[in-house]
Structure formats: C-alpha cells, structure tokens
Design a protein around this motif. Structure first.
Motif, short mmCIF file in Angstrom:
data_model
loop_
_atom_site.label_atom_id
_atom_site.label_comp_id
_atom_site.label_asym_id
_atom_site.label_seq_id
_atom_site.Cartn_x
_atom_site.Cartn_y
_atom_site.Cartn_z
N LEU A 122 36.38 37.78 32.92
CA LEU A 122 36.19 37.98 34.35
C LEU A 122 34.98 38.88 34.53
O LEU A 122 35.01 40.06 34.20
CB LEU A 122 37.43 38.62 34.99
CG LEU A 122 37.35 38.80 36.51
CD1 LEU A 122 37.39 37.43 37.21
CD2 LEU A 122 38.48 39.69 37.03
N ARG A 123 33.89 38.28 35.02
CA ARG A 123 32.63 38.99 35.25
C ARG A 123 32.15 39.76 34.03
O ARG A 123 31.77 40.93 34.10
CB ARG A 123 32.77 39.93 36.45
CG ARG A 123 33.10 39.21 37.76
CD ARG A 123 33.07 40.16 38.94
NE ARG A 123 33.40 39.45 40.15
CZ ARG A 123 34.65 39.30 40.61
NH1 ARG A 123 35.65 39.82 39.95
NH2 ARG A 123 34.88 38.62 41.72
N THR A 148 39.70 29.09 40.35
CA THR A 148 39.76 30.18 39.37
C THR A 148 38.44 30.91 39.19
O THR A 148 38.39 31.91 38.47
CB THR A 148 40.22 29.65 38.00
OG1 THR A 148 39.36 28.58 37.59
CG2 THR A 148 41.66 29.16 38.07
N LEU A 172 36.76 33.29 36.87
CA LEU A 172 37.48 33.35 35.60
C LEU A 172 37.03 32.21 34.69
O LEU A 172 36.90 31.07 35.13
CB LEU A 172 38.99 33.23 35.87
CG LEU A 172 39.91 33.55 34.68
CD1 LEU A 172 39.85 35.03 34.34
CD2 LEU A 172 41.34 33.12 35.00
N GLU A 223 43.24 40.72 40.15
CA GLU A 223 42.42 39.60 40.59
C GLU A 223 42.68 38.35 39.75
O GLU A 223 42.76 37.23 40.27
CB GLU A 223 40.93 39.96 40.53
CG GLU A 223 40.04 38.85 41.07
CD GLU A 223 38.57 39.22 41.08
OE1 GLU A 223 37.76 38.34 41.48
OE2 GLU A 223 38.23 40.35 40.71
N ILE A 224 42.82 38.53 38.43
CA ILE A 224 43.12 37.41 37.55
C ILE A 224 44.44 36.76 37.95
O ILE A 224 44.55 35.53 38.03
CB ILE A 224 43.17 37.88 36.08
CG1 ILE A 224 41.78 38.27 35.60
CG2 ILE A 224 43.77 36.79 35.18
CD1 ILE A 224 41.76 38.92 34.22
#
Length: 245
Positions: free
Chosen positions: A76-77, A14, A17, A106-107
């Motif tokens: 996320l980032r 993951t 994340l 992307e998640i």
C-alpha cells in the motif's frame, strides 16, 4: 464465465493496493516480526479474502509454515504488509506503529468493498465446486446426537416431575380470595415442547448420518447430489413442522 469485467472492477476498487514486490519497503525480519493490527480483525471471512486476492487478482501466496495457513504480502503506497491466516484467524500484519494501524484500516476498507463487488465471482466459484466433487462435508453427527439426547433427557425429567407433582395444588392468598396453581399442568406442557424438539433433533441427526453414509457408499459423489439431499431434508423438516402446527 468471463471474469475479466469483474476482475477489472475489483482491481479498481482495491487501488492502490497491489502485490508486494522488490520496490516495497520491508523492515528486517518482516515476515517474522510483523504484528497483528487491530484494524485487520475486521477483514471479511478468510476464504473470501483468499479467493479474492490469490485466485481472482493473482496475488502471491507464500504458502504454509508454522501456525500460518497462508501468507499474502501486499503493498500500500510503497509499504509492505502481510495478510495472513494464523492460529487466531485472519489479519493484517505490520510493524507496530500508529501509521501501520491507519494503513491497515485502509487495507481492510478496500478489501471489504472489493468483496462486495466480487460477489458474482464467488457465486460462480461456488457453483463450479458444487458441480464437481471439490467439497468438504462437515461431520456434525456427534453434535446433532448430543442435541437429541439433551432434549430427550429434558423431556423425561419434566414428565417424571409432572407425575411426581400430579396431585400438588398451590394456593396463593389474595386480598379478595386466593389463586390456585397446579404445577403439573405447566410441567406437562414443557415436557411436550421438549418432546417435539427431541423428535426434530432425532430426524436432523439421522438424516445427516444418511447423507454421510451415502457419500461414503459412493452413490453421492458430487456437490449437486449432496445439495439435493440437503434440500430434500429441509423440505421434510418444513412439512413435519407444518403438520404439527
């Protein structure tokens, strides 16, 4: 079961994340204004995502509120997103933008991969629930009875029509003669098919009711016992079909 090896593999799958925190960028009124993303519709089943994130990886669940069953903020980032189970299902929620849609995709991809890796954990979790009494048995008696009455009514209708047309003979002229068709023959065959379906539906309904009664009467109190009843039911159905074949 030692969950640490699976947990470590899932965390690797993951990455990047992680749970949202104070360092995650969140717009004003983010919890209330975030919109469902299209990519988020491709998430796995809600219970797999919930157990993956909240139970296995210790992501925080903000709890329930109006039209929301669970709300898990993720990062996320550096950008915050919400994975929520709302009225119309599970999804990834974010401010409306092309960038948010790309990040949501992307998640979803990361979670899909992690769910596959976490299969041994899900199997273990299910076994623990089955051995205890932490199960919900869905009452499908009404639907099963409706199926039985449908096939039963169809059988009666086909049989009655076959009796009404018992002496009917249809001749179709051909170039070198004619074909003869007796509608009652096909109707009796269809009536037989509906009768067999009605019999199978009747036993599916009654055996389901007996399982519910056994649970209510207390002799069956664990998932193991329910599973054994279900397996026995399946075995009887297979044997019944084999005899009819």
């Amino acid at each position: 079961m030692d969950l640490d090896p699976i947990r470590n593999k899932v965390r690797t799958a993951t990455f990047p994340l992680k749970p949202a925190g104070s360092g995650s960028a969140t717009p004003d009124n983010f919890l209330f204004d975030a919109k469902r993303t299209e990519a988020g519709r491709q998430l796995p089943a809600y219970y797999l995502v919930y157990f993956l994130l909240v139970d296995l990886l210790d992501f925080k669940n903000l709890g329930q509120f109006e039209k929301v069953a669970c709300s898990v903020p993720v990062d996320l980032r550096g950008q915050a997103f919400l994975i929520e189970h709302r009225k119309f299902g599970l999804g990834v929620f974010a401010p409306e933008s092309a960038e948010s849609e790309s990040a949501a995709a992307e998640i979803v991809r990361l979670i899909q991969n992690a769910v596959k890796i976490a299969e041994p954990y899900f199997d273990w979790r299910a076994e623990q629930a089955v051995r205890a009494s932490k199960l919900n048995v869905v009452n499908k008696a009404t639907d099963l009875f409706a199926r039985f009455t449908f096939f039963s009514d169809q059988y009666a209708a086909k049989r009655a029509e076959a009796e009404q047309r018992a002496h009917e003979r249809i001749e179709t002229r051909r170039e070198n003669g004619y074909d003869v068709h007796f509608p009652a023959f096909g109707l009796r065959r269809e009536a037989k098919w509906f009768a067999l379906s009605a019999i199978e539906s009747f036993f599916s309904w009654t055996e389901h009711v007996f399982i519910l009664l056994a649970i209510l009467a207390a002799p069956v109190v664990t998932g193991d016992a329910v599973a054994k009843l279900a397996v026995a039911k399946l075995g009887r159905q297979v044997q019944g079909r084999a005899r009819r074949v």
